[in-house]
Write a protein that holds these residues in place. Structure first.
Motif, mmCIF file in Angstrom:
data_model
loop_
_atom_site.group_PDB
_atom_site.id
_atom_site.type_symbol
_atom_site.label_atom_id
_atom_site.label_comp_id
_atom_site.label_asym_id
_atom_site.label_seq_id
_atom_site.Cartn_x
_atom_site.Cartn_y
_atom_site.Cartn_z
ATOM 1 N N ALA A 172 50.767 35.958 22.247
ATOM 2 C CA ALA A 172 52.156 35.787 21.817
ATOM 3 C C ALA A 172 52.300 36.116 20.337
ATOM 4 N N ARG A 173 51.338 35.694 19.524
ATOM 5 C CA ARG A 173 51.385 35.981 18.089
ATOM 6 C C ARG A 173 51.294 37.483 17.845
ATOM 7 N N LEU A 174 50.374 38.144 18.550
ATOM 8 C CA LEU A 174 50.221 39.589 18.388
ATOM 9 C C LEU A 174 51.463 40.337 18.871
ATOM 10 N N ASP A 175 52.070 39.859 19.957
ATOM 11 C CA ASP A 175 53.300 40.485 20.444
ATOM 12 C C ASP A 175 54.434 40.349 19.444
ATOM 13 N N SER A 176 54.557 39.180 18.841
ATOM 14 C CA SER A 176 55.627 38.993 17.861
ATOM 15 C C SER A 176 55.393 39.855 16.626
ATOM 16 N N LEU A 177 54.137 39.988 16.201
ATOM 17 C CA LEU A 177 53.838 40.873 15.070
ATOM 18 C C LEU A 177 54.141 42.329 15.413
ATOM 19 N N MET A 202 56.332 43.354 17.597
ATOM 20 C CA MET A 202 57.785 43.516 17.678
ATOM 21 C C MET A 202 58.405 43.620 16.291
ATOM 22 N N VAL A 203 57.894 42.857 15.334
ATOM 23 C CA VAL A 203 58.398 42.934 13.962
ATOM 24 C C VAL A 203 58.113 44.304 13.373
ATOM 25 N N GLU A 204 56.897 44.819 13.599
ATOM 26 C CA GLU A 204 56.547 46.147 13.095
ATOM 27 C C GLU A 204 57.415 47.225 13.738
ATOM 28 N N GLU A 205 57.665 47.101 15.033
ATOM 29 C CA GLU A 205 58.524 48.072 15.706
ATOM 30 C C GLU A 205 59.950 48.002 15.184
ATOM 31 N N ALA A 206 60.425 46.786 14.911
ATOM 32 C CA ALA A 206 61.783 46.638 14.375
ATOM 33 C C ALA A 206 61.877 47.249 12.983
ATOM 34 N N LYS A 207 60.828 47.058 12.183
ATOM 35 C CA LYS A 207 60.822 47.663 10.845
ATOM 36 C C LYS A 207 60.832 49.183 10.936
ATOM 37 N N ALA A 208 60.020 49.708 11.860
ATOM 38 C CA ALA A 208 59.945 51.155 12.012
ATOM 39 C C ALA A 208 61.263 51.719 12.539
ATOM 40 N N ALA A 209 61.897 50.995 13.445
ATOM 41 C CA ALA A 209 63.165 51.468 14.017
ATOM 42 C C ALA A 209 64.309 51.350 13.020
ATOM 43 N N ALA A 210 64.216 50.394 12.122
ATOM 44 C CA ALA A 210 65.299 50.187 11.166
ATOM 45 C C ALA A 210 65.348 51.275 10.115
ATOM 46 N N GLY A 211 64.236 51.947 9.875
ATOM 47 C CA GLY A 211 64.212 53.002 8.878
ATOM 48 C C GLY A 211 63.858 52.440 7.511
ATOM 49 N N PRO A 212 64.049 53.272 6.483
ATOM 50 C CA PRO A 212 63.675 52.843 5.137
ATOM 51 C C PRO A 212 64.576 51.723 4.620
ATOM 52 N N ARG A 213 64.033 50.967 3.698
ATOM 53 C CA ARG A 213 64.763 49.807 3.196
ATOM 54 C C ARG A 213 65.729 50.182 2.071
#
Length: 154
Positions: free
Chosen positions: A63-68, A70-81
């Motif tokens: 579960a911890r690895l899945d949440s990490l 998902m966060v990385e995928e969300a960051k990648a999908a969101a684009g640059p900051r």
């Protein structure tokens, strides 16, 4: 008569084996078998509880690895900051026209629609590092668009 019954009782007690003998020979087999079964059950319970604890630990780690992930995928999908904005429009058609204009110039254009805002931003460039975004903004203001600014995407 009393004396005779006392002697007979003493003889019977001395001839009969002791309680230790009875426990070992007659009652001891069942008691040992029951004790062995209880020891096996206890060891099986311990093994089972260890297995369940390991399964729970593995599930928590997954579960911890899945949440990490998902966060990385969300960051990648969101684009640059940090995005260099060259225009902001209420009308989406104007934003698309300006984005087409900048993409023809060779920039990697993004349209950003912030939450709780009527505006749509046209970002000519995006960066993950604030220092490079500030350097590029200074160059951008000198050469391309004087009124460009940085939008921090959260």
């Amino acid at each position: 008569m009393r004396f005779l019954s006392g002697i007979i009782l003493a003889l019977v007690l001395s001839v009969l084996p002791s309680c230790k003998f009875l426990n070992n020979k007659v009652f001891g087999k069942k008691a040992r078998a029951i004790a062995e079964l209880q020891a096996r059950q206890d060891s099986l319970r311990i093994v089972d509880s260890i297995r369940l604890a390991n399964e729970r630990l593995v599930a928590l780690e997954n579960a911890r690895l899945d949440s990490l992930r998902m966060v990385e995928e969300a960051k990648a999908a969101a684009g640059p900051r940090y995005n260099i904005i060259v225009g902001s429009f209420i009308t989406p058609e104007y934003a698309r026209q300006l984005s087409d204009e900048y993409s023809k110039m060779g920039y990697s254009v993004r349209l950003i629609k912030p939450e709780k805002s009527k505006f749509e931003f046209v970002a000519a460039e995006g960066h993950d590092n604030i220092r490079t975004a500030v350097k590029r903004l200074a160059q951008f203001r000198d050469t391309v668009q004087l009124e460009s600014w940085i939008y921090v995407d959260r």
